[in-house]
Design an enzyme around this catalytic site. Structure first.
Site, PDB file in Angstrom:
ATOM      1  N   ASP A   1      -3.697   0.041  15.258  1.00 52.63           N
ATOM      2  CA  ASP A   1      -3.416   1.222  16.083  1.00 52.63           C
ATOM      3  C   ASP A   1      -3.703   2.498  15.295  1.00 52.63           C
ATOM      4  OD1 ASP A   1      -2.422   3.098  17.859  1.00 52.63           O
ATOM      5  OD2 ASP A   1      -0.553   2.022  18.254  1.00 52.63           O
TER       6      ASP A   1
ATOM      7  N   HIS B   1      -7.033   0.153  27.885  1.00 52.71           N
ATOM      8  CA  HIS B   1      -6.424   1.338  27.271  1.00 52.71           C
ATOM      9  C   HIS B   1      -7.437   2.150  26.456  1.00 52.71           C
ATOM     10  CE1 HIS B   1      -3.151   3.716  25.553  1.00 52.71           C
ATOM     11  NE2 HIS B   1      -3.651   3.495  24.346  1.00 52.71           N
TER      12      HIS B   1
HETATM   13  C1  HEM Z   1       3.191   1.881  23.300  1.00 55.10           C
HETATM   14  C2  HEM Z   1       2.185   2.566  23.782  1.00 55.10           C
HETATM   15  C3  HEM Z   1       0.785   2.494  23.244  1.00 55.10           C
HETATM   16  C4  HEM Z   1       0.174   1.496  22.569  1.00 55.10           C
HETATM   17  C5  HEM Z   1       0.746   0.148  22.175  1.00 55.10           C
HETATM   18  C6  HEM Z   1      -1.161   1.946  22.267  1.00 55.10           C
HETATM   19  C7  HEM Z   1      -2.100   1.190  21.592  1.00 55.10           C
HETATM   20  C8  HEM Z   1      -3.387   1.593  21.334  1.00 55.10           C
HETATM   21  C9  HEM Z   1      -4.386   0.800  20.693  1.00 55.10           C
HETATM   22  C10 HEM Z   1      -4.180  -0.600  20.197  1.00 55.10           C
HETATM   23  C11 HEM Z   1      -5.511   1.516  20.612  1.00 55.10           C
HETATM   24  C12 HEM Z   1      -6.848   1.070  20.044  1.00 55.10           C
HETATM   25  C13 HEM Z   1      -7.005   1.355  18.597  1.00 55.10           C
HETATM   26  C14 HEM Z   1      -7.107   2.814  18.287  1.00 55.10           C
HETATM   27  O1  HEM Z   1      -8.107   3.480  18.601  1.00 55.10           O
HETATM   28  O2  HEM Z   1      -6.130   3.342  17.775  1.00 55.10           O
HETATM   29  C15 HEM Z   1      -5.226   2.799  21.190  1.00 55.10           C
HETATM   30  C16 HEM Z   1      -6.126   3.820  21.276  1.00 55.10           C
HETATM   31  C17 HEM Z   1      -5.834   5.028  21.823  1.00 55.10           C
HETATM   32  N1  HEM Z   1      -4.679   5.393  22.465  1.00 55.10           N
HETATM   33 FE1  HEM Z   1      -3.037   4.281  22.653  1.00 55.10          FE
HETATM   34  N2  HEM Z   1      -1.324   3.192  22.764  1.00 55.10           N
HETATM   35  C18 HEM Z   1      -0.166   3.568  23.377  1.00 55.10           C
HETATM   36  C19 HEM Z   1       0.088   4.764  24.000  1.00 55.10           C
HETATM   37  C20 HEM Z   1      -0.807   5.782  24.105  1.00 55.10           C
HETATM   38  C21 HEM Z   1      -0.539   7.046  24.750  1.00 55.10           C
HETATM   39  C22 HEM Z   1       0.784   7.435  25.408  1.00 55.10           C
HETATM   40  C23 HEM Z   1      -1.665   7.781  24.609  1.00 55.10           C
HETATM   41  C24 HEM Z   1      -1.945   9.192  25.076  1.00 55.10           C
HETATM   42  C25 HEM Z   1      -1.420   9.765  26.100  1.00 55.10           C
HETATM   43  C26 HEM Z   1      -2.631   6.995  23.890  1.00 55.10           C
HETATM   44  C27 HEM Z   1      -3.884   7.434  23.529  1.00 55.10           C
HETATM   45  C28 HEM Z   1      -4.810   6.683  22.850  1.00 55.10           C
HETATM   46  C29 HEM Z   1      -6.098   7.201  22.424  1.00 55.10           C
HETATM   47  C30 HEM Z   1      -6.627   8.610  22.609  1.00 55.10           C
HETATM   48  C31 HEM Z   1      -6.756   6.153  21.779  1.00 55.10           C
HETATM   49  C32 HEM Z   1      -8.127   6.190  21.127  1.00 55.10           C
HETATM   50  C33 HEM Z   1      -9.209   5.821  22.082  1.00 55.10           C
HETATM   51  C34 HEM Z   1     -10.563   5.924  21.412  1.00 55.10           C
HETATM   52  O3  HEM Z   1     -11.051   7.054  21.245  1.00 55.10           O
HETATM   53  O4  HEM Z   1     -11.109   4.898  21.025  1.00 55.10           O
HETATM   54  N3  HEM Z   1      -2.079   5.788  23.608  1.00 55.10           N
HETATM   55  N4  HEM Z   1      -3.913   2.825  21.630  1.00 55.10           N
END
Ligand code: HEM
Ligand code: CU
Lengths: 373, 178
Positions: free
Chosen positions: A193, A284
């Site tokens: 993450d 996501h």
């Molecule tokens: C418990 C809640 C969440 C989990 C488990 C989660 C998990 C992840 C995972 C596994 C990734 C892919 C790896 C990475 O690029 O970091 C990711 C990417 C991302 N997440 Fe989350 N996330 C959560 C909540 C959120 C929320 C609330 C937001 C924004 C409102 C968010 C925004 C993003 C963004 C911007 C990326 C990067 C996408 C990219 O440019 O590749 N996430 N998240």
């Protein structure tokens, strides 16, 4: 007399010089933001007492600045009642923020950073007041939890004439691999993450994170704190490929399911033999990707948490997002994810708060002096 | 001030209270001629206790760490502050079975290559006849004078003291040294 003023002797001298783990409290930005996520961290939100006017808030910031310098250098702050708990080389950092309500106080209304408002309640939110809001934020991180709680105790004690805690959240993160090298780290779903973040030191990072106005806030940023409960029981019922499809990345390395290495670009157009998108419409990583959001980016730094009540454990993520502008960058992303994100089935946001993080300060200054002096 | 002798400072190894200060301090003060390169005392982590919430708001105390990197003892001999009509150097001493504060004869010694910690329940700089209340976060100018002829102008933050009020400000009045 190497060890500062407290420890003169009777401390074993390490055989080899260990690298300094002191993070300078000074700089153009508060230092923890661009630093690696700490192993242990605590966030405390406080509400100002009604008697705390602009001048009093300035006095608190001067006190905290003195405390922060001492604590990060591993010295007890002036008046510490447990001075032995202040130890150097724990990579201790302190970050201070101001909630939107601070800018409703007399003398401060003209200085509110644009877009700094509490977030509207999302359809999937189940917010509890106990984890939401707050006028001031203290975020303390270190390699060692004893140092974290000691620093928090001092800072909260020195704030007592000005402000009272309203919530506290404790979290942890591991961004060191088994070989001692830095890694992205994993949340409690087991996902890597943080991969998609803009890299520290790049123009992209600077443009994403640092605000350039109002004047006093140049070099500051904003922080969104979302306490997100994760349902590990129902998550664990999924197959691995179902879990990977929900995000569009592999559990093993964090690589896109369209790629092989963690930092490979997502191929959002790739289709399988049946013509279906490999990274699903509601995955996501697709929905939150900047190419699907008019180029909007945020800088995320999560902390895992567990919260035990008797034998019952709640697990989740203290989701932290830094961006120059909450309303312009974060809110559209959040709205999009709330509407369609595959992860919503296993996640529930139970706390939400927004803070302006003032710029850093230098040796002759103090926190937010340009706002409060 | 305090009626109990609490630890309050990390350093146990230091000879903090020199019981016989009979040997004249003015002699020590005059004895500053040699070793031009001797660095002076370093002053760190100074703070003043707030008068907010105190019973007696006409006096309070300043605390700090003093480090003497040089090869001969240096004494803190006096202090002044524009917020106080009178400033004295105090120590805590046993009197009739109670800890009381009194003026420290000869000043506060900072041993060569060592430290002196001015802390609640120990030596302190006493600010008396205060001209104004001192609120947490206020900054108080304080000038310290040392036996090597050096002086330090400090700006010292006012802080709330977390130890129980009664330990610190019992009802009895200070006992100035004769
Ligand atoms: C418990 C809640 C969440 C989990 C488990 C989660 C998990 C992840 C995972 C596994 C990734 C892919 C790896 C990475 O690029 O970091 C990711 C990417 C991302 N997440 Fe989350 N996330 C959560 C909540 C959120 C929320 C609330 C937001 C924004 C409102 C968010 C925004 C993003 C963004 C911007 C990326 C990067 C996408 C990219 O440019 O590749 N996430 N998240
Ligand atoms: Cu006294």
């Amino acid at each position: 007399m190497t060890g500062g003023v407290v420890a003169l002797s009777n401390q074993p001298v390490p055989a080899e010089a260990t690298p300094s783990r002191v993070v300078s409290p000074y700089g153009d930005h508060q230092p923890a933001i661009a630093a690696p996520t700490p192993k242990h961290a605590e966030l405390v939100a406080l509400n100002l007492l009604s008697s705390t006017d602009r001048a009093a808030l300035g006095r608190l910031m001067r006190l905290w600045s003195t405390d922060i310098v001492a604590l990060t250098e591993g010295r007890p702050p002036p008046g510490d009642t447990a001075p032995e708990l202040a130890v150097p080389n724990t990579a201790l950092t302190v970050t201070v923020g101001f909630g939107p309500r601070v800018f409703t106080r007399p003398g401060l209304t003209a200085y509110k950073p644009s877009g700094l408002d509490d977030l509207p309640v999302m359809r999937h939110d189940r917010l509890l007041p106990a984890w939401s809001g707050g006028d001031l934020l203290l975020q303390v991180g270190a390699d060692d939890p004893v140092s974290v709680v000691h620093a928090v105790r001092r800072l909260v004690a020195d704030a007592a004439p000005f402000a009272r805690p309203v919530w506290r959240q404790t979290g942890f993160w591991n961004s060191t691999g088994p070989d001692g090298k830095p890694v992205t780290g994993r949340n409690l779903f087991g996902q890597v993450d943080g991969t998609g973040n803009p890299a520290v030191g790049t123009p992209e990072f600077d443009a994403t994170v640092w605000a350039d106005g109002p004047e006093w806030f140049r070099g500051g940023t904003t922080l969104v704190v979302r306490r997100i409960k994760m349902n590990l029981d129902t998550w664990d019922e999924l197959t691995r490929s179902e879990q990977e499809r929900a995000v569009g990345r592999k559990l093993s390395t964090g690589a896109p399911i369209t790629g092989t290495a963690e930092h490979d670009e997502l191929d959002l157009d790739a289709r399988d033999a049946d013509g279906r998108l490999v990274i699903a419409e509601n995955a996501h990583a697709r929905l939150s990707h900047h190419s699907e959001n008019d180029g909007r980016r945020i800088f995320r730094k999560g902390l895992n948490y567990v919260h035990d009540t008797g034998a019952t454990r709640e697990s989740g993520l203290i989701f932290l997002s830094y961006q120059a502008d909450v309303a312009g960058q974060f809110l559209p992303l959040l709205t999009r994810l709330d509407a369609a994100d595959a992860l919503n089935e296993w996640t529930t946001t139970i706390g939400s708060a927004v803070f302006a993080i003032p710029p850093g300060w230098h040796e002759d200054g103090w926190l937010a002096r340009d706002l409060l002096a | 001030m305090k009626t109990k002798l609490l630890m309050a400072c990390a350093v146990v190894a230091l000879p903090l209270l020199l019981s016989s200060c009979g040997s004249s301090d003015s002699a020590a003060a005059a004895d500053t001629a040699p070793s031009v390169s001797t660095p002076s005392v370093l002053v760190e982590d100074a703070w003043v206790r707030t008068t907010t919430g105190a019973k007696d708001t006409t006096m309070t105390a300043a605390f700090m760490s003093l480090t003497n990197p040089g090869g001969s003892e240096i004494k803190l001999t006096s202090a002044t502050s524009p917020v106080a009509g009178t400033v004295q150097l105090h120590e805590m001493a046993m009197k009739d079975g109670k800890m009381v504060m009194r003026e420290k004869a000869g000043g506060i010694a900072v041993p060569a290559g060592s430290h002196a910690h001015l802390a609640p329940s120990g030596d302190h700089v006493m600010l008396m006849d205060l001209k104004q209340p001192l609120k947490p976060g206020d900054e108080v100018p304080l000038t310290l004078k040392f036996s090597d002829g050096s002086s330090h102008d400090l700006t010292v933050p006012v802080k709330k003291f977390t130890e129980e009020e009664e330990h610190y400000h019992p009802s009895q009045t200070p006992t100035p040294a004769s």
